[in-house]
Design an enzyme around this catalytic site. Structure first.
Site, short mmCIF file in Angstrom:
data_model
loop_
_atom_site.label_atom_id
_atom_site.label_comp_id
_atom_site.label_asym_id
_atom_site.label_seq_id
_atom_site.Cartn_x
_atom_site.Cartn_y
_atom_site.Cartn_z
CG ASP A 37 30.87 57.25 60.39
OD1 ASP A 37 31.86 56.51 60.19
OD2 ASP A 37 29.92 57.32 59.59
CB THR A 73 29.45 54.44 56.68
OG1 THR A 73 30.76 54.94 56.91
CG2 THR A 73 28.46 55.23 57.53
CG ASP A 197 34.22 58.22 58.58
OD1 ASP A 197 34.77 57.11 58.49
OD2 ASP A 197 33.76 58.83 57.58
CG HIS A 201 37.57 59.22 55.25
ND1 HIS A 201 38.04 58.04 54.76
CD2 HIS A 201 36.30 58.97 55.66
CE1 HIS A 201 37.11 57.10 54.86
NE2 HIS A 201 36.04 57.64 55.41
CG ASP A 244 30.64 53.39 61.14
OD1 ASP A 244 31.51 53.84 61.90
OD2 ASP A 244 30.31 53.96 60.09
CG HIS A 245 33.98 52.07 59.79
ND1 HIS A 245 34.84 53.14 59.87
CD2 HIS A 245 32.89 52.52 59.11
CE1 HIS A 245 34.31 54.18 59.28
NE2 HIS A 245 33.12 53.84 58.80
CG HIS A 350 36.14 53.11 56.74
ND1 HIS A 350 34.95 52.67 56.18
CD2 HIS A 350 36.07 54.47 56.73
CE1 HIS A 350 34.19 53.71 55.88
NE2 HIS A 350 34.85 54.82 56.19
#
Length: 489
Positions: A37, A73, A197, A201, A244-245, A350
């Site tokens: 992720d 997500t 991810d 963050h 995912d991103h 994101h």
């Protein structure tokens, strides 16, 4: 057959079935899909990644792939699984309102996450199982819900856990067991990791903490590859690793506050996810127009505001009832707060416009179907579903992607042309011929066994009838003591 032919028969049948299943599985294409992720496209260049290099040297890598709008997500994981844009599969955000159900879907709400009515389209595990395959899923958005009456054959319920290599290895070991279990082997497995991810963050994408987490992702990738080799799967298993991103950095000074500009009492639902806001006005055309006018004037340089009908078509984000009448989207690096008490501040975010480079994730793959040492031009993540179906030899459900967009990844012998189709047809015919031949052997054996059992049963009846005679006398002496039937050999 011996005194107890049933034991021999059961053992023999079981052995035949196991051998036959292993023979079929050995030639059945297998696929492992892995998501890290929030793994941005350029993270591989931030530090040494020897294990990801093992994949790219022996497989393929895309320069980057384009995620779907919005870059969140749940929507993008489900886009990868279905090959559908968010407006098509209906998971339009991590949190969204459905005006027909009059319910709000939220990723932290187990009731909505497990409810199949929210999940449109047909994810790869459903496609696979509807066509005779078996699937194991270790965390993936949508995998816990019943979709089209189907759940994965094996799946793990998502549990928030601390990040540790020990837990990641355990997760990997479970998936390898699924792929090698001789009795319930799966041909498709999905595996999810929540990093980098989470670290991105908290500390921001340019932080040393993210670099350390990239290294940990590389370490677990090495462990996965080692386990695949150790279990003899290298020549059978195709592996796709993606995300995912991406992620971009944030600044506390780059926020706008909605309370300063609009009357929130005019909204029925206001769903703010910092990088964007879905606004559902209360009934009345004047209210909608007034809200749109006020929101549009807040900061047009850094926040875009659209009426639903005016959302740019290239976003594929308008044709769904769950998309709000008014949509706000912050420019990259900017945020939207509902009020001054909103403390949702993180150093990395994101969900921004998916045309921005920082939003793009990575893609690497290896296995028998892929070229070696090949770098591909970028492609959209909606095309991954068609690629997976091609690898598994199954027919895709209707989707927004195309195999043509990713066929450059495939080794020449796996490119879908007439010769390939003929080869696949030959394989299918051979597979079903083998199944039929195996079935004939089992049927013949069963007929033989049934006859043997009937003969044994008849013999027991004759012996039983003979032994049930009351007395047996010698012809030479009627006064002689009777012989019991047990005296006979």
């Amino acid at each position: 057959m011996g005194r107890n032919p049933q034991i021999f028969v059961k053992t023999f049948l079981y052995a035949i079935l196991i051998i036959f299943q292993l023979a079929v599985c050995e030639h059945t294409p297998k696929l492992l899909l892995i998501s890290f992720d929030g793994f941005r496209w350029d993270y591989l260049s931030k530090t040494d990644t020897p294990n990801f290099d093992r994949i790219t040297n022996n497989g393929v890598r895309a320069k980057w792939i384009k995620d779907s709008f919005t870059s969140l997500t749940f929507p993008n994981h489900y886009t990868i699984a279905t090959g559908l844009y968010e407006e098509s599969h209906g998971i339009v955000a991590n949190i969204f309102y459905d005006p027909v159900f009059n319910e709000t879907f939220q990723i932290g709400n187990e009731t909505t996450v497990l409810d199949g009515k929210f999940w449109g389209g047909e994810p790869i595990w459903v496609t696979n199982q509807l066509q005779g395959g078996r699937t194991g899923v270790y965390y993936w958005p949508g995998s816990e819900a019943e979709i089209k009456g189907v759940r994965p054959n094996i799946y793990e319920k998502y549990i928030k856990q601390e990040v540790s290599m020990a837990l990641w290895r355990n997760r990997t070991d479970t998936v390898i067991e699924w792929l090698t279990d001789p009795e319930n082997v799966v041909d498709l497995a999905l595996l999810y990791f929540k990093e980098p991810d989470h670290t991105g963050h908290i500390y921001g994408p340019e932080s040393p903490e993210v670099v350390q987490m990239i290294q940990q992702c590389d370490n677990i990738t090495g462990y996965i590859l080692d386990q695949i080799e150790e279990h003899g799967l290298s020549n059978l298993l195709n592996i796709i690793i993606t995300s995912d991103h991406g992620m971009t950095g944030m600044n506390r000074s780059r926020f706008i506050t909605l309370d300063d500009h609009i009357d929130t009492h005019q909204t029925k639902h206001l769903i703010n996810y910092i990088v964007g806001t879905s606004v559902w006005p209360k009934s009345g055309e004047n209210i909608t127009e007034e809200l749109y006018k006020n929101l549009s004037s807040i900061d047009p340089e850094h926040v875009q505001v659209w009426m639903k009908k005016d959302i740019p078509p290239e976003y594929h984000y308008a044709n769904n009832r769950r998309i709000a009448p008014i949509l706000m989207s912050a420019n990259e690096g900017w945020g939207i707060k509902e009020n001054w008490n909103d403390t949702h501040y993180l150093l990395g975010r994101h969900g921004f416009n998916n045309s921005k480079m920082d939003m793009h994730p990575f893609f690497v793959a290896t296995g028998p179907v892929f070229k070696k040492g090949f770098i591909s031009e970028p492609f959209e993540n909606v095309n991954i579903y068609s690629l997976m179906c091609h690898i598994l030899g199954i027919n895709p459900a209707p989707n927004n992607g195309s195999l043509d967009a990713v066929k450059q990844l495939l080794a020449d012998e796996y490119i879908p042309d007439e010769e390939y189709k003929y080869t696949q047809l030959q394989f299918t015919i051979a597979k079903w011929a083998g199944i039929c031949f195996g079935a004939i052997i089992v049927i013949v054996l069963l007929i033989y066994v049934i006859k043997e059992l009937k003969m044994n049963s008849q013999m027991r009846k004759e012996v039983s009838g003979f032994s049930n005679s009351n007395l047996t006398y010698s012809e030479r002496d009627e006064n002689r003591e009777p012989l019991l039937s047990t005296d006979f050999p």
